[in-house]
Design an enzyme around this catalytic site. Structure first.
Site, short mmCIF file in Angstrom:
data_model
loop_
_atom_site.label_atom_id
_atom_site.label_comp_id
_atom_site.label_asym_id
_atom_site.label_seq_id
_atom_site.Cartn_x
_atom_site.Cartn_y
_atom_site.Cartn_z
N SER A 95 0.86 -1.19 0.00
CA SER A 95 0.00 0.00 0.00
C SER A 95 0.89 1.23 0.00
O SER A 95 2.00 1.17 0.54
CB SER A 95 -0.88 0.02 1.26
OG SER A 95 -1.58 1.25 1.33
N TYR A 100 -1.45 -0.75 10.35
CA TYR A 100 -1.62 -0.87 8.90
C TYR A 100 -0.36 -0.37 8.17
O TYR A 100 0.22 -1.09 7.36
CB TYR A 100 -2.86 -0.10 8.44
CG TYR A 100 -3.21 -0.39 6.98
CD1 TYR A 100 -3.74 -1.62 6.60
CD2 TYR A 100 -2.98 0.55 5.99
CE1 TYR A 100 -4.03 -1.91 5.28
CE2 TYR A 100 -3.28 0.28 4.65
CZ TYR A 100 -3.80 -0.95 4.30
OH TYR A 100 -4.09 -1.24 2.99
N1 LIG Z 1 -8.86 -0.84 -1.33
C1 LIG Z 1 -7.83 -0.03 -1.14
O1 LIG Z 1 -7.94 1.21 -1.22
C2 LIG Z 1 -6.45 -0.61 -0.86
C3 LIG Z 1 -5.37 0.28 -0.84
C4 LIG Z 1 -4.10 -0.22 -0.59
C5 LIG Z 1 -3.91 -1.57 -0.36
N2 LIG Z 1 -4.97 -2.40 -0.38
C6 LIG Z 1 -4.70 -3.84 -0.13
O2 LIG Z 1 -5.25 -4.63 -1.16
C7 LIG Z 1 -5.51 -5.95 -0.68
C8 LIG Z 1 -6.90 -6.37 -1.11
O3 LIG Z 1 -7.84 -5.47 -0.57
P1 LIG Z 1 -9.23 -5.10 -1.26
O4 LIG Z 1 -9.34 -3.63 -1.21
O5 LIG Z 1 -9.37 -5.82 -2.54
O6 LIG Z 1 -10.22 -5.65 -0.14
P2 LIG Z 1 -11.52 -6.59 -0.20
O7 LIG Z 1 -12.05 -6.53 1.20
O8 LIG Z 1 -12.38 -6.22 -1.34
O9 LIG Z 1 -10.90 -8.05 -0.46
C9 LIG Z 1 -10.04 -8.66 0.44
C10 LIG Z 1 -10.33 -10.15 0.44
O10 LIG Z 1 -9.32 -10.79 1.25
C11 LIG Z 1 -9.95 -11.76 2.06
N3 LIG Z 1 -9.11 -11.97 3.25
C12 LIG Z 1 -8.84 -11.07 4.23
N4 LIG Z 1 -8.05 -11.64 5.16
C13 LIG Z 1 -7.83 -12.93 4.76
C14 LIG Z 1 -7.11 -14.01 5.32
N5 LIG Z 1 -6.46 -13.90 6.48
N6 LIG Z 1 -7.10 -15.18 4.65
C15 LIG Z 1 -7.76 -15.32 3.47
N7 LIG Z 1 -8.47 -14.32 2.91
C16 LIG Z 1 -8.51 -13.14 3.54
C17 LIG Z 1 -11.31 -11.17 2.39
O11 LIG Z 1 -12.24 -12.17 2.78
C18 LIG Z 1 -11.67 -10.49 1.08
O12 LIG Z 1 -12.40 -11.35 0.22
C19 LIG Z 1 -5.31 -5.88 0.84
O13 LIG Z 1 -4.04 -6.40 1.18
C20 LIG Z 1 -5.35 -4.38 1.13
O14 LIG Z 1 -4.63 -4.01 2.29
C21 LIG Z 1 -6.25 -1.97 -0.64
#
Ligand SMILES: NC(=O)c1ccc[n+]([C@@H]2O[C@H](COP(=O)([O-])OP(=O)(O)OC[C@H]3O[C@@H](n4cnc5c(N)ncnc54)[C@H](O)[C@@H]3O)[C@@H](O)[C@H]2O)c1
Length: 247
Positions: free
Chosen positions: A140, A153
């Site tokens: 991130s 985080y």
């Molecule tokens: N959305 C944003 O703005 C953003 C920004 C920077 C980084 N991220 C990172 O992107 C990645 C994906 O996030 P997203 O925004 O697609 O979120 P999301 O909530 O849409 O999807 C995340 C998925 O990961 C699964 N998950 C969470 N913990 C888990 C675990 N311990 N074991 C197995 N599955 C697990 C959840 O059930 C969910 O389906 C994350 O690492 C998040 O930190 C997201």
């Protein structure tokens, strides 16, 4: 096969954690669209099944595994199951992680976040992913460029990138390792954020004046995994519409 296959060979497989939603789902869809077999992992069975249903029409092999990637046994068993279903797994997308808004104790959060990336990477590497193997972790911009109000985080995302740099330095004989750092991305966990006062303020500071889509992050990830990126190892790639260069 699409004309944007990025140099992947048909039938090669990618394992994607957190594939039941958001960025992981988009990576799964585009991976299948360009001919990769997919092993989809998530702790949420309903989300995982939805992703699998969206991916199947592309016609490549689909394996699903319901697991919490912070649990050793679930990860070891998942790798064995995936290999039985798909053969070798050449590529890994370490993407699962808790939402930054989760109220987690600091030590446990680091264990879950960076511990899981290490756990899945080591289990995958031990299967011998072979020539041209590559791993991408979803980090991130909050890890290495901006601070968030939740200490765990920013700390855990920066730690993931530290681990990626270690892998890039010491494990390049086995696989390449890179980090994709999304900015504000339009996934379910940020639903409504763009319309909030803070969201609107942030959007004003992003030169491209929009949030990232999950597709934006997925394509950056697939490129770094692909043979086209064969000499890219250890990079931290912000995909943030230019937000952090304006800070
Ligand atoms: N959305 C944003 O703005 C953003 C920004 C920077 C980084 N991220 C990172 O992107 C990645 C994906 O996030 P997203 O925004 O697609 O979120 P999301 O909530 O849409 O999807 C995340 C998925 O990961 C699964 N998950 C969470 N913990 C888990 C675990 N311990 N074991 C197995 N599955 C697990 C959840 O059930 C969910 O389906 C994350 O690492 C998040 O930190 C997201």
């Amino acid at each position: 096969m699409s004309n944007r296959d990025l140099g992947f060979s048909p039938g090669e497989a990618v394992l994607i954690t957190g594939a039941g939603s958001g960025i992981g789902r988009a990576t799964a869809l585009h991976a299948a669209e360009i001919g990769l077999s997919v092993s989809l992992w998530d702790l949420n069975p309903a989300g995982l099944e939805e992703t699998a249903a969206l991916v199947r029409p592309h016609g490549t092999a689909v394996h699903t595994w319901v697991a919490d990637v912070s649990e050793d046994d679930a990860v070891t068993a998942g790798l064995a199951d995936a290999r039985q279903a798909l053969g070798g797994i050449r590529y890994l997308h370490n993407n699962a992680g808790p939402a930054s808004s989760s109220d987690l104790p600091f030590d446990r959060a680091l264990e879950i976040c960076v511990g899981s990336v290490r756990r899945v990477t080591e289990a995958w590497a031990s299967t011998g992913p072979g020539e041209g193997a590559a791993m991408v972790a979803t980090t991130s911009i909050a890890g290495n460029l901006l601070g968030t109000d939740n200490a765990w985080y920013s700390a855990s995302k920066a730690a993931i990138m530290g681990y990626v740099r270690h892998l890039a330095s010491y494990r390049a004989g086995e696989f390449r390792s890179n980090g994709v750092a999304p900015g504000m991305t339009d996934t379910p966990r940020l639903a409504g954020f763009a319309a909030s006062e803070t969201g609107r303020r942030v959007l004003q500071r992003i030169p491209l004046k929009r949030m990232a889509t999950p597709d934006d992050i997925a394509w950056a990830t697939l490129f770094l995994l692909s043979p086209l990126a064969g000499y890219i190892n250890g990079v931290y790639l912000p995909v943030d519409g230019g937000w952090t260069v304006t800070q």
